[in-house]
Motif scaffolding. Structure first.
Motif, PDB file in Angstrom:
ATOM      1  N   TYR A  68       4.295   4.586  -5.752  1.00 55.79           N
ATOM      2  CA  TYR A  68       4.492   3.922  -4.475  1.00 55.79           C
ATOM      3  C   TYR A  68       3.577   4.560  -3.422  1.00 55.79           C
ATOM      4  O   TYR A  68       3.563   5.781  -3.276  1.00 55.79           O
ATOM      5  CB  TYR A  68       5.969   4.056  -4.070  1.00 55.79           C
ATOM      6  CG  TYR A  68       6.312   3.394  -2.764  1.00 55.79           C
ATOM      7  CD1 TYR A  68       6.137   2.025  -2.592  1.00 55.79           C
ATOM      8  CD2 TYR A  68       6.815   4.147  -1.713  1.00 55.79           C
ATOM      9  CE1 TYR A  68       6.455   1.421  -1.392  1.00 55.79           C
ATOM     10  CE2 TYR A  68       7.143   3.554  -0.510  1.00 55.79           C
ATOM     11  CZ  TYR A  68       6.953   2.185  -0.353  1.00 55.79           C
ATOM     12  OH  TYR A  68       7.260   1.592   0.842  1.00 55.79           O
ATOM     13  N   ARG A  69       2.807   3.760  -2.740  1.00 57.52           N
ATOM     14  CA  ARG A  69       1.838   4.202  -1.735  1.00 57.52           C
ATOM     15  C   ARG A  69       0.902   5.293  -2.237  1.00 57.52           C
ATOM     16  O   ARG A  69       0.524   6.208  -1.501  1.00 57.52           O
ATOM     17  CB  ARG A  69       2.558   4.641  -0.459  1.00 57.52           C
ATOM     18  CG  ARG A  69       3.263   3.440   0.165  1.00 57.52           C
ATOM     19  CD  ARG A  69       4.069   3.802   1.358  1.00 57.52           C
ATOM     20  NE  ARG A  69       3.231   4.277   2.458  1.00 57.52           N
ATOM     21  CZ  ARG A  69       3.659   4.390   3.702  1.00 57.52           C
ATOM     22  NH1 ARG A  69       4.887   4.044   4.001  1.00 57.52           N
ATOM     23  NH2 ARG A  69       2.861   4.837   4.623  1.00 57.52           N
ATOM     24  N   GLY A  70       0.584   5.188  -3.542  1.00 57.88           N
ATOM     25  CA  GLY A  70      -0.433   6.072  -4.118  1.00 57.88           C
ATOM     26  C   GLY A  70      -0.060   7.533  -4.167  1.00 57.88           C
ATOM     27  O   GLY A  70      -0.927   8.395  -4.278  1.00 57.88           O
ATOM     28  N   ARG A  71       1.244   7.825  -4.137  1.00 58.39           N
ATOM     29  CA  ARG A  71       1.661   9.226  -4.084  1.00 58.39           C
ATOM     30  C   ARG A  71       1.886   9.857  -5.463  1.00 58.39           C
ATOM     31  O   ARG A  71       2.353  10.993  -5.546  1.00 58.39           O
ATOM     32  CB  ARG A  71       2.956   9.341  -3.273  1.00 58.39           C
ATOM     33  CG  ARG A  71       2.759   9.130  -1.793  1.00 58.39           C
ATOM     34  CD  ARG A  71       2.214  10.401  -1.179  1.00 58.39           C
ATOM     35  NE  ARG A  71       2.039  10.256   0.242  1.00 58.39           N
ATOM     36  CZ  ARG A  71       2.373  11.194   1.125  1.00 58.39           C
ATOM     37  NH1 ARG A  71       2.921  12.313   0.729  1.00 58.39           N
ATOM     38  NH2 ARG A  71       2.128  11.011   2.403  1.00 58.39           N
ATOM     39  N   GLY A  72       1.589   9.104  -6.536  1.00 60.42           N
ATOM     40  CA  GLY A  72       1.848   9.662  -7.867  1.00 60.42           C
ATOM     41  C   GLY A  72       0.570   9.846  -8.671  1.00 60.42           C
ATOM     42  O   GLY A  72      -0.503  10.088  -8.127  1.00 60.42           O
ATOM     43  N   GLY A  73       0.702   9.732  -9.965  1.00 57.30           N
ATOM     44  CA  GLY A  73      -0.459   9.904 -10.846  1.00 57.30           C
ATOM     45  C   GLY A  73      -0.874  11.358 -10.985  1.00 57.30           C
ATOM     46  O   GLY A  73      -1.967  11.656 -11.472  1.00 57.30           O
ATOM     47  N   GLY A  80      -6.239  17.123 -13.257  1.00 53.72           N
ATOM     48  CA  GLY A  80      -5.968  15.878 -12.536  1.00 53.72           C
ATOM     49  C   GLY A  80      -5.779  14.747 -13.522  1.00 53.72           C
ATOM     50  O   GLY A  80      -6.094  14.873 -14.713  1.00 53.72           O
ATOM     51  N   GLY A  81      -5.266  13.619 -13.027  1.00 57.36           N
ATOM     52  CA  GLY A  81      -5.040  12.510 -13.932  1.00 57.36           C
ATOM     53  C   GLY A  81      -5.193  11.157 -13.269  1.00 57.36           C
ATOM     54  O   GLY A  81      -5.138  11.034 -12.044  1.00 57.36           O
ATOM     55  N   ALA A  82      -5.436  10.152 -14.111  1.00 57.43           N
ATOM     56  CA  ALA A  82      -5.422   8.760 -13.653  1.00 57.43           C
ATOM     57  C   ALA A  82      -4.785   7.941 -14.766  1.00 57.43           C
ATOM     58  O   ALA A  82      -4.982   8.222 -15.949  1.00 57.43           O
ATOM     59  CB  ALA A  82      -6.840   8.278 -13.381  1.00 57.43           C
ATOM     60  N   LEU A  83      -4.002   6.939 -14.353  1.00 58.61           N
ATOM     61  CA  LEU A  83      -3.336   6.069 -15.323  1.00 58.61           C
ATOM     62  C   LEU A  83      -3.790   4.644 -15.117  1.00 58.61           C
ATOM     63  O   LEU A  83      -3.746   4.144 -13.986  1.00 58.61           O
ATOM     64  CB  LEU A  83      -1.829   6.081 -15.068  1.00 58.61           C
ATOM     65  CG  LEU A  83      -1.049   7.346 -15.405  1.00 58.61           C
ATOM     66  CD1 LEU A  83       0.363   7.237 -14.823  1.00 58.61           C
ATOM     67  CD2 LEU A  83      -0.990   7.519 -16.919  1.00 58.61           C
ATOM     68  N   VAL A  84      -4.227   3.993 -16.179  1.00 63.65           N
ATOM     69  CA  VAL A  84      -4.495   2.558 -16.112  1.00 63.65           C
ATOM     70  C   VAL A  84      -3.414   1.892 -16.951  1.00 63.65           C
ATOM     71  O   VAL A  84      -3.267   2.183 -18.139  1.00 63.65           O
ATOM     72  CB  VAL A  84      -5.903   2.231 -16.658  1.00 63.65           C
ATOM     73  CG1 VAL A  84      -6.159   0.727 -16.613  1.00 63.65           C
ATOM     74  CG2 VAL A  84      -6.966   2.969 -15.855  1.00 63.65           C
ATOM     75  N   VAL A  85      -2.624   1.049 -16.307  1.00 62.26           N
ATOM     76  CA  VAL A  85      -1.516   0.378 -16.974  1.00 62.26           C
ATOM     77  C   VAL A  85      -1.702  -1.124 -16.801  1.00 62.26           C
ATOM     78  O   VAL A  85      -1.888  -1.595 -15.673  1.00 62.26           O
ATOM     79  CB  VAL A  85      -0.157   0.833 -16.360  1.00 62.26           C
ATOM     80  CG1 VAL A  85       0.998   0.099 -17.018  1.00 62.26           C
ATOM     81  CG2 VAL A  85       0.034   2.344 -16.503  1.00 62.26           C
ATOM     82  N   ASN A  86      -1.683  -1.871 -17.898  1.00 60.85           N
ATOM     83  CA  ASN A  86      -1.896  -3.326 -17.848  1.00 60.85           C
ATOM     84  C   ASN A  86      -3.148  -3.686 -17.050  1.00 60.85           C
ATOM     85  O   ASN A  86      -3.142  -4.633 -16.265  1.00 60.85           O
ATOM     86  CB  ASN A  86      -0.699  -4.047 -17.204  1.00 60.85           C
ATOM     87  CG  ASN A  86       0.515  -4.010 -18.105  1.00 60.85           C
ATOM     88  OD1 ASN A  86       0.371  -3.915 -19.331  1.00 60.85           O
ATOM     89  ND2 ASN A  86       1.692  -4.057 -17.508  1.00 60.85           N
ATOM     90  N   GLY A  87      -4.198  -2.898 -17.157  1.00 59.03           N
ATOM     91  CA  GLY A  87      -5.478  -3.229 -16.512  1.00 59.03           C
ATOM     92  C   GLY A  87      -5.606  -2.758 -15.077  1.00 59.03           C
ATOM     93  O   GLY A  87      -6.638  -2.956 -14.445  1.00 59.03           O
ATOM     94  N   GLY A  88      -4.567  -2.141 -14.507  1.00 63.03           N
ATOM     95  CA  GLY A  88      -4.664  -1.689 -13.113  1.00 63.03           C
ATOM     96  C   GLY A  88      -4.292  -0.219 -12.990  1.00 63.03           C
ATOM     97  O   GLY A  88      -3.561   0.321 -13.828  1.00 63.03           O
ATOM     98  N   LEU A  89      -4.809   0.424 -11.932  1.00 62.51           N
ATOM     99  CA  LEU A  89      -4.442   1.823 -11.700  1.00 62.51           C
ATOM    100  C   LEU A  89      -2.970   1.889 -11.323  1.00 62.51           C
ATOM    101  O   LEU A  89      -2.495   1.116 -10.488  1.00 62.51           O
ATOM    102  CB  LEU A  89      -5.265   2.413 -10.548  1.00 62.51           C
ATOM    103  CG  LEU A  89      -4.848   3.832 -10.131  1.00 62.51           C
ATOM    104  CD1 LEU A  89      -5.253   4.858 -11.176  1.00 62.51           C
ATOM    105  CD2 LEU A  89      -5.440   4.211  -8.778  1.00 62.51           C
ATOM    106  N   TYR A  90      -2.242   2.804 -11.937  1.00 63.50           N
ATOM    107  CA  TYR A  90      -0.871   3.036 -11.506  1.00 63.50           C
ATOM    108  C   TYR A  90      -0.805   4.418 -10.881  1.00 63.50           C
ATOM    109  O   TYR A  90      -1.030   5.425 -11.552  1.00 63.50           O
ATOM    110  CB  TYR A  90       0.120   2.940 -12.682  1.00 63.50           C
ATOM    111  CG  TYR A  90       1.520   3.127 -12.170  1.00 63.50           C
ATOM    112  CD1 TYR A  90       2.167   2.080 -11.519  1.00 63.50           C
ATOM    113  CD2 TYR A  90       2.145   4.360 -12.243  1.00 63.50           C
ATOM    114  CE1 TYR A  90       3.422   2.255 -10.971  1.00 63.50           C
ATOM    115  CE2 TYR A  90       3.404   4.546 -11.698  1.00 63.50           C
ATOM    116  CZ  TYR A  90       4.037   3.482 -11.067  1.00 63.50           C
ATOM    117  OH  TYR A  90       5.275   3.675 -10.504  1.00 63.50           O
TER     118      TYR A  90
END
Ligand code: BGC
Length: 299
Positions: free
Chosen positions: A149-154, A136-146
């Motif tokens: 669109y509508r949380g369907r990625g990452g 699994g993965g999580a991305l923090v970009v410029n201080g926010g979770l990326y």
């Protein structure tokens, strides 16, 4: 002091605890994943009793699942936990617990916990990977979770690292998860002559002891993870790549060979500011992040 119940539903184990708003764990437990709904109810009952005994007031329940959430509905989980695919899990459990229930992707919650309390504290650009039954993965970009669109990625475990590669539970083939999850490692180990059904920690300890089958399987694992991470560094140039999951807690240098391979393959320029490190919260990250969600923590 407000308290929350955090639960991390994994493909192999369910980890859970009662946590305060500062991330302190007051009680924790672990059960093997079998009948997920029955276990979730039993855990909620167990933690309710513990909270009552200790006089703690619980604000709500946070749950991490190895899936994407479509509003309230668990989706994309069929290959991991078919039992909860398509369920409006939140409202079902809310009725049972008579407490608010919030649910999110397990890896996003692990990333949230590492950001609040662990290896990503104070950082703005982070790639987080968890290596377990799935990847699994999580991305923090410029201080926010990326997370798209509508949380369907990452879904960093489903970037493609081989062609055509092995079939993946998501329906494609050659995904990082299909080649570098603990499930894939255990298959590689058996293919190389090791005992079928061995878990990641055992294989890693046999690798450290120099056993041939374990060395073959771990080299495959390191090579695919290193390759996937190199691509992620080239895209995001993060301050840190943080790797979590039970296998990272096995002791010994698990991250070293992955770091070496990732930095060999990534562009020197994109990797110039990037550290590759183990997660700090180990297998507690998922339920800590789930509890943080109850307290309204967002990336
Ligand atoms: C799922 C992810 C999940 C990961 C780790 C993957 O197979 O697609 O949503 O975060 O496993 O559990």
């Amino acid at each position: 002091m407000p308290y929350a119940i955090g639960i991390d539903v994994g493909g192999t184990n369910i980890k859970y605890g009662i946590v305060d708003a500062g991330g302190e764990i007051l009680h924790e437990g672990l059960r093997a994943t079998a009948r997920v709904l029955d276990e979730l109810k039993a855990i909620i009952t167990e933690l309710g009793e513990v909270a009552a005994l200790k006089g703690l007031s619980v604000e709500g329940i946070g749950i991490g699942v190895p899936a994407l959430m479509d509003g309230e509905v668990v989706t994309g989980c069929g290959a991991n936990l078919p039992e909860i695919e398509g369920l409006a899990l939140g409202s079902m459990l809310q009725r049972y617990a008579r407490l608010p229930v919030v649910i999110d992707n397990d890896a996003s919650l692990m990333g949230l916990a590492e950001l609040r309390f662990g290896a990503a504290k104070g950082l703005t650009d982070v790639v987080f990977l968890t290596v377990g039954t799935g990847v699994g993965g999580a991305l923090v970009v410029n201080g926010g979770l990326y997370s798209g669109y509508r949380g369907r990625g990452g879904e960093l475990g489903h970037i493609r690292v081989a062609f055509p590669g092995r079939p993946c539970g998501c329906g494609a083939s050659g995904c990082l998860e299909a080649h570098a999850s603990v499930k894939a490692l255990s298959r590689d180990y058996a293919d190389a002559g090791g005992n079928a059904g061995s878990d990641g920690r055992l294989i890693f300890s046999r690798y450290l002891a120099g056993e041939d089958a374990a060395v073959v399987a771990m080299h495959h694992h390191f090579a695919y993870l290193g390759s996937g991470i190199a691509s992620l560094i080239n895209i995001f140039s993060p301050q840190k790549v943080i790797i979590g999951g039970g296998i990272t807690e096995a002791g010994g240098d698990y991250i070293g060979p992955i770091r070496q391979e990732a930095l060999r393959l990534a562009m020197k320029e994109t990797a110039a500011q990037t550290l590759i490190e183990p997660a700090l919260l180990g297998n507690k990250a998922g339920f800590l992040g789930a509890a943080a969600l109850v307290f309204g923590e967002v990336f």
